[in-house]
Design an enzyme around this catalytic site. Structure first.
Site, PDB file in Angstrom:
ATOM      1  N   CYS A   1     -11.080  -6.744  -2.901  1.00 32.26           N
ATOM      2  CA  CYS A   1     -10.976  -5.318  -2.577  1.00 32.26           C
ATOM      3  C   CYS A   1      -9.890  -4.657  -3.444  1.00 32.26           C
ATOM      4  CB  CYS A   1     -10.723  -5.155  -1.082  1.00 32.26           C
ATOM      5  SG  CYS A   1     -10.995  -3.480  -0.483  1.00 32.26           S
TER       6      CYS A   1
ATOM      7  N   HIS B   1     -14.748  -8.664   1.806  1.00 29.89           N
ATOM      8  CA  HIS B   1     -13.578  -9.457   2.225  1.00 29.89           C
ATOM      9  C   HIS B   1     -13.983 -10.842   2.718  1.00 29.89           C
ATOM     10  CE1 HIS B   1     -10.333  -6.428   2.098  1.00 29.89           C
ATOM     11  NE2 HIS B   1     -11.302  -5.570   2.302  1.00 29.89           N
TER      12      HIS B   1
ATOM     13  N   GLU C   1     -12.085 -13.343   3.140  1.00 29.11           N
ATOM     14  CA  GLU C   1     -11.017 -13.897   4.009  1.00 29.11           C
ATOM     15  C   GLU C   1     -11.114 -13.350   5.430  1.00 29.11           C
ATOM     16  OE1 GLU C   1     -10.820 -11.262   2.329  1.00 29.11           O
ATOM     17  OE2 GLU C   1      -9.195  -9.949   3.003  1.00 29.11           O
TER      18      GLU C   1
END
Lengths: 90, 232
Positions: free
Chosen positions: B86, B203, B205
């Site tokens: 991002c 994302h 994660e």
């Protein structure tokens, strides 16, 4: 970097999106102007305007430095063009 | 594998990345403040999401000149694996470690939602555990994720196979409705020519445990382990 014989300059830096880059912000502003009745508005492109006060030995040196700063940080030359105008700072 | 997560003032995905790598993957993971200048002992660098330096001037523009970025550039140019997520993707394009740039979303909206992306290439450190053509379910949260590259550069990265992820529908089809941010060619992630630096807007994660809504992102992070020969 400053030298004893240097003067202070004001760099006006205009950063604009390249024509091949879509500008949804400019389109939204144009929409707004049309809604307000400004039917003659053909196009709006949103950009940035920065003022950089800097010390340099000459106007040419100030110009060179402002363009270097624009290349490295103030503009992203993948998507933006820039123009620097130098004047003696008051 | 020793992971380093770069922390800028304004990063907000750093703790998600530290949790995913350190707790979920169980790897030694260190937060690296942007004022540091060394990546000694680090095997893989993650540049996390957020709003580094408030996104002032342009997203990633000022972060790119943080003291740590010199070390990140040397690490990347030496072939070390670097993942930009991002805002981290934006930082890496500003640093010219990745091609192109990320513009304001086409509809001018900040989008926070789950999307699907199609894996285009498995030959990067972060997709080696994936299969080209498979579809991942990942969250996005960004206002400036519209991928742009000049026509000749876009043609070059397509020809080089540097497009790694594209927004798609659940079946992997690329349809106009799935291109919610206006990215050229539906691009959600790219790599550099050497293929060791990868950036993506979604994302991974934030999608490493089923309780979070999905764990497809874990496979992206785990891919880095297999490249280094580490096993979870």
């Amino acid at each position: 970097m400053s030298e004893s014989n240097s003067a202070t300059w004001l760099a006006h830096v205009y950063v604009t999106l390249k024509t091949v880059v879509n500008d949804p912000q400019g389109l939204a502003i144009a929409d707004g102007l049309h809604t307000m009745g400004y039917g003659g508005v053909e196009d709006v492109r949103a950009g940035k305007y920065l003022q950089v006060r800097l010390r340099a030995a000459s106007a040419e040196e100030a110009q060179r430095l402002a363009e270097e700063m624009s290349d490295r940080l103030l503009a992203n030359t993948v998507i933006e063009n820039y123009r620097c105008v130098i004047e003696p700072a008051s | 594998m020793n992971f380093g997560v770069i922390v800028f003032p304004g990063s907000n995905g750093d703790h998600d990345a530290l949790h995913a790598l350190g707790e979920v993957l169980g790897q030694p993971t260190r937060a690296i403040w942007h004022r540091e200048t060394s990546l000694d002992g680090i095997d893989c660098v993650v540049v996390p999401g957020g709003f580094a330096y408030g996104d002032y001037l342009r997203a990633g523009a000022i972060a790119r000149f943080s003291p740590i970025m010199g070390a990140v550039e040397r690490f990347a140019r030496a072939g070390g694996p670097v993942l930009g997520i991002c805002n981290g993707f934006q930082v890496l394009t500003e640093a010219q470690l990745l091609p192109g740039s990320l513009l304001r979303n086409a509809e001018l909206e900040f989008r926070s939602q789950w999307v699907r992306v199609r894996v285009e290439r498995a030959d990067t450190p972060f997709t080696s555990g994936l299969t080209a053509g498979e579809v991942l379910h990942l969250p996005i949260a960004h206002g400036e994720g519209s991928y742009f590259a000049a026509p000749e550069e876009l043609a070059r990265i397509e020809a080089n196979g540097q497009v790694i992820f594209r927004y798609c529908d659940p079946t992997g089809e690329i349809t106009p409705a799935t291109n919610f941010n206006g990215s050229l060619n539906h691009i959600a992630g790219v790599c550099n020519e050497r293929r060791n630096v990868v950036g993506l807007m979604p994302h991974p994660e934030r999608a490493t445990e089923a309780i979070l809504g999905g764990d497809d992102g874990r496979r992206i992070l785990e891919s880095a382990l297999s490249v280094a020969g580490v096993r979870v």
